[in-house]
Every structure is written in C-alpha cells, then in structure tokens.
Design a protein around this motif. Structure first.
Motif, PDB file in Angstrom:
ATOM      1  N   ILE A  65      -4.720 -73.014  27.028  1.00 47.84           N
ATOM      2  CA  ILE A  65      -4.320 -72.349  25.782  1.00 47.84           C
ATOM      3  C   ILE A  65      -5.486 -71.572  25.190  1.00 47.84           C
ATOM      4  N   ALA A  66      -6.668 -72.195  25.162  1.00 47.72           N
ATOM      5  CA  ALA A  66      -7.841 -71.538  24.578  1.00 47.72           C
ATOM      6  C   ALA A  66      -8.212 -70.274  25.341  1.00 47.72           C
ATOM      7  N   GLU A  67      -8.166 -70.331  26.662  1.00 49.37           N
ATOM      8  CA  GLU A  67      -8.539 -69.147  27.441  1.00 49.37           C
ATOM      9  C   GLU A  67      -7.487 -68.052  27.358  1.00 49.37           C
ATOM     10  N   PHE A  68      -6.218 -68.404  27.508  1.00 47.40           N
ATOM     11  CA  PHE A  68      -5.177 -67.378  27.529  1.00 47.40           C
ATOM     12  C   PHE A  68      -4.903 -66.836  26.128  1.00 47.40           C
ATOM     13  N   PHE A  69      -4.511 -67.716  25.223  1.00 45.92           N
ATOM     14  CA  PHE A  69      -4.140 -67.261  23.886  1.00 45.92           C
ATOM     15  C   PHE A  69      -5.362 -66.944  23.025  1.00 45.92           C
ATOM     16  N   GLY A  70      -6.472 -67.626  23.271  1.00 47.55           N
ATOM     17  CA  GLY A  70      -7.702 -67.297  22.561  1.00 47.55           C
ATOM     18  C   GLY A  70      -8.188 -65.902  22.899  1.00 47.55           C
ATOM     19  N   SER A  71      -8.080 -65.527  24.161  1.00 50.43           N
ATOM     20  CA  SER A  71      -8.496 -64.174  24.547  1.00 50.43           C
ATOM     21  C   SER A  71      -7.567 -63.130  23.937  1.00 50.43           C
ATOM     22  N   LEU A  72      -6.271 -63.412  23.898  1.00 45.79           N
ATOM     23  CA  LEU A  72      -5.337 -62.482  23.251  1.00 45.79           C
ATOM     24  C   LEU A  72      -5.632 -62.377  21.759  1.00 45.79           C
ATOM     25  N   SER A  73      -5.994 -63.488  21.150  1.00 51.12           N
ATOM     26  CA  SER A  73      -6.382 -63.508  19.747  1.00 51.12           C
ATOM     27  C   SER A  73      -7.597 -62.609  19.517  1.00 51.12           C
ATOM     28  N   LEU A  74      -8.559 -62.681  20.403  1.00 49.74           N
ATOM     29  CA  LEU A  74      -9.745 -61.840  20.290  1.00 49.74           C
ATOM     30  C   LEU A  74      -9.416 -60.370  20.521  1.00 49.74           C
ATOM     31  N   ILE A  75      -8.615 -60.076  21.513  1.00 49.36           N
ATOM     32  CA  ILE A  75      -8.278 -58.687  21.825  1.00 49.36           C
ATOM     33  C   ILE A  75      -7.539 -58.031  20.669  1.00 49.36           C
ATOM     34  N   THR A  76      -6.593 -58.754  20.081  1.00 49.89           N
ATOM     35  CA  THR A  76      -5.821 -58.192  18.970  1.00 49.89           C
ATOM     36  C   THR A  76      -6.535 -58.335  17.629  1.00 49.89           C
ATOM     37  N   GLY A  77      -7.468 -59.255  17.559  1.00 47.42           N
ATOM     38  CA  GLY A  77      -8.140 -59.512  16.297  1.00 47.42           C
ATOM     39  C   GLY A  77      -7.275 -60.303  15.339  1.00 47.42           C
ATOM     40  N   PHE A  78      -6.347 -61.068  15.850  1.00 45.12           N
ATOM     41  CA  PHE A  78      -5.501 -61.924  15.018  1.00 45.12           C
ATOM     42  C   PHE A  78      -6.008 -63.357  15.107  1.00 45.12           C
ATOM     43  N   LEU A  79      -6.481 -63.872  13.975  1.00 45.19           N
ATOM     44  CA  LEU A  79      -7.127 -65.188  13.936  1.00 45.19           C
ATOM     45  C   LEU A  79      -8.270 -65.250  14.951  1.00 45.19           C
ATOM     46  N   GLY A  80      -9.086 -64.202  14.935  1.00 44.72           N
ATOM     47  CA  GLY A  80     -10.190 -64.082  15.874  1.00 44.72           C
ATOM     48  C   GLY A  80     -11.159 -65.240  15.840  1.00 44.72           C
ATOM     49  N   ARG A  81     -11.404 -65.784  14.652  1.00 45.52           N
ATOM     50  CA  ARG A  81     -12.313 -66.928  14.556  1.00 45.52           C
ATOM     51  C   ARG A  81     -11.757 -68.133  15.313  1.00 45.52           C
ATOM     52  N   VAL A  82     -10.453 -68.344  15.221  1.00 43.97           N
ATOM     53  CA  VAL A  82      -9.822 -69.467  15.923  1.00 43.97           C
ATOM     54  C   VAL A  82      -9.921 -69.261  17.431  1.00 43.97           C
ATOM     55  N   GLY A  83      -9.602 -68.055  17.890  1.00 46.42           N
ATOM     56  CA  GLY A  83      -9.709 -67.752  19.317  1.00 46.42           C
ATOM     57  C   GLY A  83     -11.133 -67.900  19.816  1.00 46.42           C
ATOM     58  N   ALA A  84     -12.100 -67.445  19.021  1.00 41.88           N
ATOM     59  CA  ALA A  84     -13.507 -67.554  19.402  1.00 41.88           C
ATOM     60  C   ALA A  84     -13.935 -69.014  19.488  1.00 41.88           C
ATOM     61  N   PHE A  85     -13.444 -69.839  18.565  1.00 43.70           N
ATOM     62  CA  PHE A  85     -13.778 -71.260  18.599  1.00 43.70           C
ATOM     63  C   PHE A  85     -13.240 -71.909  19.874  1.00 43.70           C
ATOM     64  N   GLY A  86     -12.024 -71.550  20.256  1.00 49.67           N
ATOM     65  CA  GLY A  86     -11.454 -72.082  21.497  1.00 49.67           C
ATOM     66  C   GLY A  86     -12.285 -71.701  22.706  1.00 49.67           C
ATOM     67  N   VAL A  87     -12.692 -70.444  22.775  1.00 47.56           N
ATOM     68  CA  VAL A  87     -13.521 -69.974  23.891  1.00 47.56           C
ATOM     69  C   VAL A  87     -14.863 -70.696  23.888  1.00 47.56           C
ATOM     70  N   LEU A  88     -15.462 -70.856  22.708  1.00 47.27           N
ATOM     71  CA  LEU A  88     -16.728 -71.575  22.607  1.00 47.27           C
ATOM     72  C   LEU A  88     -16.594 -72.992  23.168  1.00 47.27           C
ATOM     73  N   CYS A  89     -15.541 -73.684  22.804  1.00 47.78           N
ATOM     74  CA  CYS A  89     -15.332 -75.056  23.293  1.00 47.78           C
ATOM     75  C   CYS A  89     -15.177 -75.090  24.808  1.00 47.78           C
TER      76      CYS A  89
END
Length: 145
Positions: A65-89
């Motif tokens: 979930i973190a890699e797939f949806f977190g990356s989409l979150s980063l690409i779109t900039g929707f809840l980017g901090r949450v997506g970035a936190f997932g990627v960091l973990c």
C-alpha cells in the motif's frame, strides 16, 4: 488535523522532489500490487515476503500500500506528507531487513553479495523534505488548502 497535513506553499522545488520520489517508487509498488514492470503481483509478493523473509502478512500489505498508493499520493500531491511517510517507513525497513549488511554503495560492478543502501537514503531524504515542506506547487494539497 487534515488541514495541517495538506498545508503547503507554492514551492516548485517540492514539486520536483515529490514527483521524482513518486515516479521512482511507483514501479516498485506496481510490481508488487499488479505485476507491472516485470513484477509478480499481489499474491506472489505476499507469498515471498511472508514465507521467504518471514514478515507478517499485515506488514507486507502495508508495504504494498505504501509503495503503490504512497507513490500515487506523491505524484498527485494529494496527502503528500502521508505518502512520503509511507515511503520513508518502507525504505527504513528495506535498509534494516536487507541492505545494511551489503554496505553503503550500490552493486555497480557485481562484486558485492547485494545492493547497498545509498538509494534508500536518498529516498528517505526526499520523503523527509516532503513531510517537512508539503507537496508544493501543482499539488492537490495546495489546491485544497
């Protein structure tokens, strides 16, 4: 709380950082979830991580979930901090579960038994930047806040 998570300025630098991180992480998540980019998909990923690496299924699900949806979150900039936190973990987990014994450097010449963790540190640094500054210019977060 949600407003604070989405708060960001019109920083073009953060646009570049979040897009680069999201674009690099997306294929990894797509491999694991849907089998794109030469991956084996959800079932095979779950099987490998649980049986070969001994991770609990819940953790593997969170990684996917973190890699797939977190990356989409980063690409779109929707809840980017949450997506970035997932990627960091995920990157921290990858370092400590797999790459730390291989040293710092990537295995450019095939002389190590595996890849080092330099790539993961770059991703962690980018993720921290997004977590601190937000998604920046052309983000859904910016539009909504």
């Amino acid at each position: 709380m949600l407003k604070k998570l989405m708060q960001t300025d019109d920083d073009v630098g953060m646009l570049i950082v979040r897009l680069a991180l999201g674009i690099v992480i997306f294929p990894h998540g797509a491999q694991k979830l849907v089998g794109w980019f030469g991956g084996h998909g959800f079932a095979a990923t779950m099987e490998f991580f649980t049986s070969q690496m001994g991770l609990p299924a819940a953790i593997v699900l969170l990684v996917i979930i973190a890699e797939f949806f977190g990356s989409l979150s980063l690409i779109t900039g929707f809840l980017g901090r949450v997506g970035a936190f997932g990627v960091l973990c995920v990157m921290l987990g990858a370092i400590f579960m797999v790459h730390l014994p291989n040293g710092f450097f990537m295995n450019w010449y095939g002389t190590q038994k595996g890849e080092g963790f330099e790539y993961h540190l770059l991703a962690i640094g980018m993720a921290i930047a997004v977590m601190v500054k937000g998604s920046g210019r052309f983000s859904i977060d910016r539009s909504l806040s």
